[in-house]
Design an enzyme around this catalytic site. Structure first.
Site, mmCIF file in Angstrom:
data_model
loop_
_atom_site.group_PDB
_atom_site.id
_atom_site.type_symbol
_atom_site.label_atom_id
_atom_site.label_comp_id
_atom_site.label_asym_id
_atom_site.label_seq_id
_atom_site.Cartn_x
_atom_site.Cartn_y
_atom_site.Cartn_z
ATOM 1 N N HIS A 3 0.730 -1.222 -0.039
ATOM 2 C CA HIS A 3 -0.128 -0.088 0.007
ATOM 3 C C HIS A 3 0.835 1.411 -0.091
ATOM 4 O O HIS A 3 1.998 1.032 -0.412
ATOM 5 C CB HIS A 3 -1.097 0.021 0.975
ATOM 6 C CG HIS A 3 -1.809 -1.477 1.106
ATOM 7 N ND1 HIS A 3 -2.747 -1.485 0.492
ATOM 8 C CD2 HIS A 3 -1.499 -2.542 1.954
ATOM 9 C CE1 HIS A 3 -3.331 -2.732 0.599
ATOM 10 N NE2 HIS A 3 -2.666 -3.190 1.607
ATOM 11 N N GLU A 36 -2.111 0.293 7.804
ATOM 12 C CA GLU A 36 -1.223 -0.887 7.435
ATOM 13 C C GLU A 36 -0.144 -0.136 6.801
ATOM 14 O O GLU A 36 1.154 -0.697 6.651
ATOM 15 C CB GLU A 36 -1.966 -1.697 6.451
ATOM 16 C CG GLU A 36 -1.114 -2.851 5.921
ATOM 17 C CD GLU A 36 -1.826 -3.737 4.894
ATOM 18 O OE1 GLU A 36 -1.162 -4.716 4.556
ATOM 19 O OE2 GLU A 36 -3.207 -3.409 4.545
ATOM 20 N N HIS A 76 2.752 -7.202 4.225
ATOM 21 C CA HIS A 76 1.405 -6.648 4.533
ATOM 22 C C HIS A 76 1.079 -6.996 5.952
ATOM 23 O O HIS A 76 1.640 -7.769 6.747
ATOM 24 C CB HIS A 76 0.438 -7.404 3.588
ATOM 25 C CG HIS A 76 0.678 -6.808 2.114
ATOM 26 N ND1 HIS A 76 -0.478 -5.807 1.691
ATOM 27 C CD2 HIS A 76 1.651 -6.959 1.137
ATOM 28 C CE1 HIS A 76 -0.032 -5.689 0.491
ATOM 29 N NE2 HIS A 76 1.153 -6.230 0.193
ATOM 30 N N GLU A 118 1.898 -11.638 5.285
ATOM 31 C CA GLU A 118 0.958 -11.330 6.265
ATOM 32 C C GLU A 118 1.534 -11.283 7.693
ATOM 33 O O GLU A 118 1.368 -12.480 8.554
ATOM 34 C CB GLU A 118 -0.254 -11.631 6.116
ATOM 35 C CG GLU A 118 -1.134 -11.467 4.531
ATOM 36 C CD GLU A 118 -1.584 -10.278 4.597
ATOM 37 O OE1 GLU A 118 -1.436 -9.447 5.462
ATOM 38 O OE2 GLU A 118 -2.099 -9.777 3.466
#
Length: 614
Positions: free
Chosen positions: A431, A445, A498, A570
């Site tokens: 992102h 995030e 992430h 993640e």
């Protein structure tokens, strides 16, 4: 897909491609559409049958009605479909009297009428097998026909009931056109047909000389074609002939046109050609789709050299464990280095020069290199290709002189304790910029992933690696830009970082993703990705002490479009209060970075052991 029953992924976009049940948090339950936020262009659109949330460039939006399937086609509400495909609000015109919609985007105008199975694109009528409908007072359009008319490629995932759209021509890569455009005749055997117009796209099938394919669209160097067994794909223009053009009664390419072995990637994304994209080239076309080239050199065609600067000298010497290579040319050149496996090879493309009179093959027999082979890979532009048959997972250093005429390289196999030396590793903080990623417990995030990625890069650099950050600050980087950076740099590995989220705050744990088989690509690369993911996952679970969600599979864009082993980590759940608190602590960020780096080291050490026969 592995582990679907226990997947707890809460990022709605990613859950769509795993078939997980998703829902929206209260903060997202507002009707929304992309609007002016798509000024930079649409890269990916995803709708899921039966669900009101949809995704544009991985950002979530909400409709007041859900897509449905009728007569084997997916229908999407008119306005939301058009806006998602980057049609401006003012360019969506609905005539309630005639029940006709007119959509205009760039130079394409699309007209559809409720109840009619005709779609008109730029004044040219085409038949559809279904018609637009009105249901519960809302107009719905068949998504595939509209998207393809506006220049998008459409993929349907039966298992997850999702329809995915992306530009047939990547942003900036030209315009596609649709409609009846005649036929092309395939001029080679074993020619790859890909899922998109570029070599980074997966091979969907292969076709052979003489087959006729209906043309659906065209961008520079690629045709979109209708496949004989149904479906569509993209084929490189060099190895098809438009119906009606003369072939002079020959099976070989027309004089003056690109010949087998030419670089077919000019003006298209994806870099180097792969077997089959160039048709039958007097060598193994590559076996099953997605495999690496068995031999990356073209046949010897140096007798055709007539002009342009050439390589004038090629020296290869041994200096202890290091193989030194010096290439001298009569004009300026640029270079690109990448690696191939099974067997291990180091490939150097020299753009701007032809091979000249250097030997076609040179025995080397150093600690790192068996032999060197030389070929004239492309004539437009001139590209000389050097292929080093190496003795294991080598590293290299390269430097080009200021005038571009001399390239010096050092090639070596690292010592067991120095496996990171000169390894190019793309580190991708998820992102950024206007896209915050997952939100929860007062955290964003994008901020956490950047902090972790910067630390990973520091650790890698300190140990001799060459980290490549896809972003180093809070700004927007497109999905395809991220892997394009890694591909162009010839990165050895790609690691995307992430933070997870779920509407259930009790959900917790760490997971590492690799590309699912649905994403296509090279099976060997996917297997290497699995090994890398396993090592990283093991380190993170050990260091962080969180629940082990395992190594999972998904068809994520950054995993699908990278050309090297790639994983998506993640780390923890931002929606879980305990894990969110951990994400704010420096020791947790440090252990995450150390775990990722040590996982990379463990993976490279295994490869080194395999390469040395230990």
């Amino acid at each position: 897909m592995a582990g679907v029953g226990r997947m707890k992924k809460g990022k709605l976009y990613q859950a769509l491609f795993r078939g997980a049940v998703t829902c929206l948090t209260a903060g997202l339950l507002l009707l929304s559409w992309p609007g002016s936020s798509l000024a930079g262009g649409v890269q990916e659109v995803v709708f899921k049958v039966g669900e009101k949330n949809y995704f544009v460039n991985e950002k979530s939006f909400t409709m007041d009605a859900a897509p449905f399937i009728a007569q084997g086609r997916t229908y999407v509400p008119l306005r939301y479909l058009a806006l998602a495909l980057n049609v401006a609000e003012k360019d969506i015109q609905w005539d309630k009297n005639t029940r006709t919609v007119l959509l205009t985007k760039d130079s394409v105008t699309v007209k559809l009428t409720v109840g009619s199975k005709t779609i008109t694109v730029n004044g040219q009528a085409k038949a559809m097998d279904v018609a637009p409908v009105i249901k519960d007072g809302r107009s719905y359009l068949p998504a595939r026909y509209v998207a393809e008319a506006l220049g998008y490629r459409v993929e349907w995932n039966q298992q997850n009931r999702t329809v995915r759209m992306e530009p047939a021509a990547p942003p900036g890569g030209g315009q596609s056109s649709s409609g009846g455009m005649g036929q092309v005749v395939v001029q080679g055997n074993g020619v790859n047909v890909r899922s998109g117009p570029g070599l980074q796209h997966a091979v969907v099938t292969q076709v052979n000389r003489g087959e006729r394919l209906a043309v659906l669209g065209k961008v520079p160097d690629w045709y979109q074609v209708q496949l004989p067994g149904g479906g569509t794909g993209w084929i490189v223009a060099w190895y098809v002939q438009e119906e009606g053009q003369s072939t002079d009664g020959r099976d070989s390419p027309i004089a003056g046109e690109p010949v087998p072995g030419d670089d077919i990637s000019r003006g298209t994304p994806g870099g180097r050609p792969q077997p089959g994209d160039g048709g039958d080239q007097g060598r193994d076309p590559g076996g099953s789709p997605g495999q690496q080239p068995q031999d990356p050199l073209p046949p010897d065609n140096r007798g055709e050299q007539t002009q342009g600067p050439a390589v004038t000298r090629l020296d290869v010497t041994a200096a202890g464990k290091v193989t030194r290579v010096t290439v001298t040319a009569g004009g300026a050149m640029t270079y690109h280095v990448f690696k191939l496996a099974s067997p291990d090879r180091l490939v150097v493309d020299l753009t701007g020069v032809r091979p000249g009179n250097v030997p076609l093959e040179m025995p080397v027999n150093t600690e790192a290199v068996n032999k060197l082979r030389v070929g004239w890979f492309s004539r437009s532009p001139d590209i000389t290709r050097l292929v080093f048959d190496v003795k294991g997972p080598v590293r290299y250093r390269a430097s080009l002189s200021a005038d571009g005429r001399t390239l010096e390289m050092q090639i070596y196999i690292p010592d067991p304790g120095d496996v990171l030396r000169d390894v190019v590793i793309a580190v991708d903080p998820g992102h950024g910029g206007p896209d915050p990623g997952a939100l929860g417990n007062g955290l964003r995030e994008k901020d956490i992933t950047l902090k972790m990625a910067l630390r990973v890069a520091e650790l890698l650099s300190a140990r001799g690696a060459r980290p490549l950050l896809t972003r180093s600050g809070d700004y927007d980087v497109g999905l395809y830009e991220r892997t394009d950076m890694a591909n162009r740099a010839g990165a050895d590995l790609f690691v995307s970082i992430h933070i997870n989220a779920n509407v259930n705050p009790a959900v917790q744990g760490t997971a590492t993703y690799i590309l699912s088989p649905a994403g296509g690509g090279d099976p060997n690369r996917r297997e290497e990705s699995r090994k890398l993911a396993g090592y990283i996952q093991a380190q993170l679970v050990q260091r962080l002490g969180l629940e082990n969600d395992g190594v999972l599979e998904a068809n994520f864009a950054v995993l699908r479009t990278s050309l090297m082993p790639a994983v998506l980590v993640e780390v923890a759940y931002i929606s879980n209060p305990r894990e969110a608190a951990l994400l704010t602590q420096d020791w947790f960020v440090e252990e995450t970075a150390q775990g990722i780096v040590q996982g990379i080291v463990d993976y490279l050490s295994e490869r080194l052991d395999q390469g040395s026969g230990n």
